[in-house]
Design a protein around this motif. Structure first.
Motif, PDB file in Angstrom:
ATOM      1  N   ALA A 197      -4.132   2.757  -4.973  1.00 12.24           N
ATOM      2  CA  ALA A 197      -3.802   2.741  -3.545  1.00 12.24           C
ATOM      3  C   ALA A 197      -3.064   1.479  -3.136  1.00 12.24           C
ATOM      4  O   ALA A 197      -2.350   1.467  -2.126  1.00 12.24           O
ATOM      5  CB  ALA A 197      -5.079   2.872  -2.716  1.00 12.24           C
ATOM      6  N   GLN A 198      -3.239   0.400  -3.900  1.00 11.43           N
ATOM      7  CA  GLN A 198      -2.599  -0.871  -3.596  1.00 11.43           C
ATOM      8  C   GLN A 198      -1.977  -1.442  -4.868  1.00 11.43           C
ATOM      9  O   GLN A 198      -2.520  -1.255  -5.966  1.00 11.43           O
ATOM     10  CB  GLN A 198      -3.602  -1.886  -3.040  1.00 11.43           C
ATOM     11  CG  GLN A 198      -4.287  -1.471  -1.757  1.00 11.43           C
ATOM     12  CD  GLN A 198      -5.232  -2.540  -1.269  1.00 11.43           C
ATOM     13  OE1 GLN A 198      -4.939  -3.279  -0.343  1.00 11.43           O
ATOM     14  NE2 GLN A 198      -6.385  -2.622  -1.888  1.00 11.43           N
ATOM     15  N   LEU A 199      -0.882  -2.162  -4.695  1.00 13.99           N
ATOM     16  CA  LEU A 199      -0.208  -2.804  -5.825  1.00 13.99           C
ATOM     17  C   LEU A 199       0.214  -4.206  -5.420  1.00 13.99           C
ATOM     18  O   LEU A 199       0.469  -4.480  -4.244  1.00 13.99           O
ATOM     19  CB  LEU A 199       1.033  -2.012  -6.245  1.00 13.99           C
ATOM     20  CG  LEU A 199       0.833  -0.573  -6.710  1.00 13.99           C
ATOM     21  CD1 LEU A 199       2.192   0.112  -6.875  1.00 13.99           C
ATOM     22  CD2 LEU A 199       0.042  -0.522  -8.021  1.00 13.99           C
TER      23      LEU A 199
ATOM     24  N   ALA B 190      -1.087  -3.202 -10.939  1.00 16.50           N
ATOM     25  CA  ALA B 190      -2.322  -2.711 -10.325  1.00 16.50           C
ATOM     26  C   ALA B 190      -3.253  -3.900 -10.132  1.00 16.50           C
ATOM     27  O   ALA B 190      -3.234  -4.853 -10.911  1.00 16.50           O
ATOM     28  CB  ALA B 190      -2.966  -1.656 -11.213  1.00 16.50           C
ATOM     29  N   LEU B 191      -4.091  -3.856  -9.099  1.00 13.41           N
ATOM     30  CA  LEU B 191      -4.925  -5.019  -8.773  1.00 13.41           C
ATOM     31  C   LEU B 191      -6.097  -5.203  -9.714  1.00 13.41           C
ATOM     32  O   LEU B 191      -6.601  -6.325  -9.863  1.00 13.41           O
ATOM     33  CB  LEU B 191      -5.457  -4.899  -7.340  1.00 13.41           C
ATOM     34  CG  LEU B 191      -4.440  -4.826  -6.215  1.00 13.41           C
ATOM     35  CD1 LEU B 191      -5.149  -4.913  -4.871  1.00 13.41           C
ATOM     36  CD2 LEU B 191      -3.382  -5.912  -6.336  1.00 13.41           C
ATOM     37  N   ASP B 192      -6.557  -4.124 -10.348  1.00 17.38           N
ATOM     38  CA  ASP B 192      -7.839  -4.197 -11.050  1.00 17.38           C
ATOM     39  C   ASP B 192      -7.773  -3.657 -12.468  1.00 17.38           C
ATOM     40  O   ASP B 192      -8.750  -3.097 -12.977  1.00 17.38           O
ATOM     41  CB  ASP B 192      -8.909  -3.457 -10.253  1.00 17.38           C
ATOM     42  CG  ASP B 192      -8.507  -2.015  -9.953  1.00 17.38           C
ATOM     43  OD1 ASP B 192      -7.402  -1.611 -10.344  1.00 17.38           O
ATOM     44  OD2 ASP B 192      -9.307  -1.298  -9.320  1.00 17.38           O
TER      45      ASP B 192
ATOM     46  N   ALA C 214       8.576   2.276 -10.895  1.00 17.78           N
ATOM     47  CA  ALA C 214       7.265   1.732 -11.264  1.00 17.78           C
ATOM     48  C   ALA C 214       6.267   1.854 -10.115  1.00 17.78           C
ATOM     49  O   ALA C 214       5.117   2.261 -10.321  1.00 17.78           O
ATOM     50  CB  ALA C 214       7.409   0.276 -11.692  1.00 17.78           C
ATOM     51  N   THR C 215       6.693   1.495  -8.912  1.00 15.95           N
ATOM     52  CA  THR C 215       5.758   1.595  -7.780  1.00 15.95           C
ATOM     53  C   THR C 215       5.392   3.054  -7.504  1.00 15.95           C
ATOM     54  O   THR C 215       4.219   3.367  -7.265  1.00 15.95           O
ATOM     55  CB  THR C 215       6.353   0.946  -6.518  1.00 15.95           C
ATOM     56  OG1 THR C 215       7.632   1.508  -6.242  1.00 15.95           O
ATOM     57  CG2 THR C 215       6.496  -0.555  -6.686  1.00 15.95           C
ATOM     58  N   ASP C 216       6.380   3.953  -7.560  1.00 21.82           N
ATOM     59  CA  ASP C 216       6.085   5.373  -7.341  1.00 21.82           C
ATOM     60  C   ASP C 216       5.080   5.886  -8.372  1.00 21.82           C
ATOM     61  O   ASP C 216       4.146   6.626  -8.037  1.00 21.82           O
ATOM     62  CB  ASP C 216       7.369   6.196  -7.416  1.00 21.82           C
ATOM     63  CG  ASP C 216       8.288   5.984  -6.222  1.00 21.82           C
ATOM     64  OD1 ASP C 216       7.821   5.379  -5.220  1.00 21.82           O
ATOM     65  OD2 ASP C 216       9.458   6.400  -6.288  1.00 21.82           O
ATOM     66  N   SER C 217       5.271   5.493  -9.631  1.00 17.06           N
ATOM     67  CA  SER C 217       4.375   5.953 -10.691  1.00 17.06           C
ATOM     68  C   SER C 217       2.971   5.380 -10.530  1.00 17.06           C
ATOM     69  O   SER C 217       1.975   6.110 -10.610  1.00 17.06           O
ATOM     70  CB  SER C 217       4.953   5.566 -12.056  1.00 17.06           C
ATOM     71  OG  SER C 217       4.048   5.889 -13.096  1.00 17.06           O
ATOM     72  N   LEU C 218       2.872   4.078 -10.274  1.00 16.50           N
ATOM     73  CA  LEU C 218       1.562   3.440 -10.186  1.00 16.50           C
ATOM     74  C   LEU C 218       0.813   3.868  -8.922  1.00 16.50           C
ATOM     75  O   LEU C 218      -0.427   3.902  -8.920  1.00 16.50           O
ATOM     76  CB  LEU C 218       1.709   1.918 -10.244  1.00 16.50           C
ATOM     77  CG  LEU C 218       2.081   1.367 -11.626  1.00 16.50           C
ATOM     78  CD1 LEU C 218       2.445  -0.109 -11.541  1.00 16.50           C
ATOM     79  CD2 LEU C 218       0.908   1.551 -12.602  1.00 16.50           C
TER      80      LEU C 218
ATOM     81  N   ARG D 188       0.850  -1.192   0.000  1.00 17.29           N
ATOM     82  CA  ARG D 188       0.000   0.000   0.000  1.00 17.29           C
ATOM     83  C   ARG D 188       0.885   1.241   0.000  1.00 17.29           C
ATOM     84  O   ARG D 188       2.076   1.151   0.298  1.00 17.29           O
ATOM     85  CB  ARG D 188      -0.934  -0.014   1.207  1.00 17.29           C
ATOM     86  CG  ARG D 188      -1.879  -1.209   1.217  1.00 17.29           C
ATOM     87  CD  ARG D 188      -2.689  -1.281   2.505  1.00 17.29           C
ATOM     88  NE  ARG D 188      -3.667  -2.369   2.460  1.00 17.29           N
ATOM     89  CZ  ARG D 188      -3.400  -3.632   2.773  1.00 17.29           C
ATOM     90  NH1 ARG D 188      -2.172  -3.976   3.150  1.00 17.29           N
ATOM     91  NH2 ARG D 188      -4.344  -4.553   2.718  1.00 17.29           N
ATOM     92  N   ARG D 189       0.292   2.362  -0.347  1.00 22.92           N
ATOM     93  CA  ARG D 189       1.053   3.610  -0.326  1.00 22.92           C
ATOM     94  C   ARG D 189       1.753   3.789   1.017  1.00 22.92           C
ATOM     95  O   ARG D 189       1.134   3.661   2.068  1.00 22.92           O
ATOM     96  CB  ARG D 189       0.134   4.802  -0.587  1.00 22.92           C
ATOM     97  CG  ARG D 189      -0.349   4.908  -2.017  1.00 22.92           C
ATOM     98  CD  ARG D 189      -1.090   6.216  -2.255  1.00 22.92           C
ATOM     99  NE  ARG D 189      -1.694   6.257  -3.573  1.00 22.92           N
ATOM    100  CZ  ARG D 189      -2.982   6.453  -3.800  1.00 22.92           C
ATOM    101  NH1 ARG D 189      -3.809   6.640  -2.788  1.00 22.92           N
ATOM    102  NH2 ARG D 189      -3.448   6.491  -5.036  1.00 22.92           N
ATOM    103  N   GLY D 190       3.037   4.060   0.966  1.00 20.82           N
ATOM    104  CA  GLY D 190       3.820   4.223   2.181  1.00 20.82           C
ATOM    105  C   GLY D 190       4.557   2.970   2.610  1.00 20.82           C
ATOM    106  O   GLY D 190       5.473   3.032   3.425  1.00 20.82           O
ATOM    107  N   ASP D 191       4.160   1.782   2.055  1.00 20.89           N
ATOM    108  CA  ASP D 191       4.856   0.542   2.389  1.00 20.89           C
ATOM    109  C   ASP D 191       6.199   0.465   1.675  1.00 20.89           C
ATOM    110  O   ASP D 191       6.372   1.005   0.569  1.00 20.89           O
ATOM    111  CB  ASP D 191       4.023  -0.679   1.967  1.00 20.89           C
ATOM    112  CG  ASP D 191       2.782  -0.879   2.811  1.00 20.89           C
ATOM    113  OD1 ASP D 191       2.679  -0.220   3.880  1.00 20.89           O
ATOM    114  OD2 ASP D 191       1.922  -1.679   2.416  1.00 20.89           O
TER     115      ASP D 191
END
Length: 219
Positions: free
Chosen positions: A68-70, A38-40, A59-63, A23-26
């Motif tokens: 909210a979750q990856l 992305a999950l969906d 990639a994580t920063d961009s997505l 999640r954001r911040g993880d």
């Protein structure tokens, strides 16, 4: 939901690559090379294959700007295969008629297709706009491995509670270990899409396939 799907597959004892939900911040724990998803999303939108730590971080920063979750999944190098699964085919009549009324609509796997993109991976352009992606039924894998892919596709279909139609995507690595990538519960369905291609390989023409699915829905 790609993460929920993975959990169901794991609980059913089906093979899928190791992954984590962030999640954001993880802080990401899965090392590169990895795949960030992305999950969906579908059609390779919201997906990045990352060969280095820097690529994975970018990639994580961009997505995370849109999601909210990856899911971060271990990258598996190998052949990409896909298997269409359709309920209720009566193969004694060349697969052109639904099973008799009242009969259990058991899943039938269509012939596996080996997807060979001309680019680094099977991205949106390779799926929809490029003309050089190859789709092969003559697959350079042992028969036992292909049979395992077919059997696993049907098990995944049932474990996920799919109905009528789905397409299960796989990677088979260099040691012939197979991994389920995901299930497509609304796969492409034009005359040149993968499920109709595989049905045609079995002798099922596109109008008959459409008719069969309508009859399943009516039942």
């Amino acid at each position: 939901d790609k993460w929920a799907t993975k959990r169901v597959l794991q609980d059913a004892g089906l093979p899928t690559a190791d992954a984590e939900l962030i999640r954001r911040g993880d802080q990401r724990a899965m090392p590169a090379p990895c795949v960030v998803k992305a999950l969906d999303e579908g059609s390779s939108i919201g997906l990045a294959i990352c060969q280095s730590e820097d690529e994975a971080t970018r990639a994580t920063d961009s997505l995370f700007t849109e999601h909210a979750q990856l899911m971060v999944e271990r990258f598996v190098k190998g052949k990409e295969l896909t298997v269409g699964v359709i309920e209720g085919l009566d193969l004694t009549s060349a697969g052109k008629m639904p099973a008799p009324p009242g009969a259990k609509a058991s899943p039938t796997a269509l012939p596996p297709i080996h997807i060979v993109p001309a680019v680094a991976f099977y991205d949106y352009e390779a799926k929809y706009t490029r003309e050089d992606t190859q789709y092969k039924f003559d697959i350079d894998l042992p028969k036992a491995c292909l049979q395992s892919v077919i059997d696993t596709a049907k098990r995944a279909f049932e474990a996920l509670g799919c109905r009528h139609l789905a397409r299960i995507d796989f990677i088979v690595d260099e040691q012939l270990q197979l991994y389920i990538l995901e299930a497509n519960t609304m796969p492409g369905f034009t005359s040149h899409s993968l499920v109709p291609k595989a049905a045609k390989q079995m002798g099922i023409q596109f109008p008959d396939l459409c008719d069969h699915l309508v009859r399943l829905a009516l039942r």
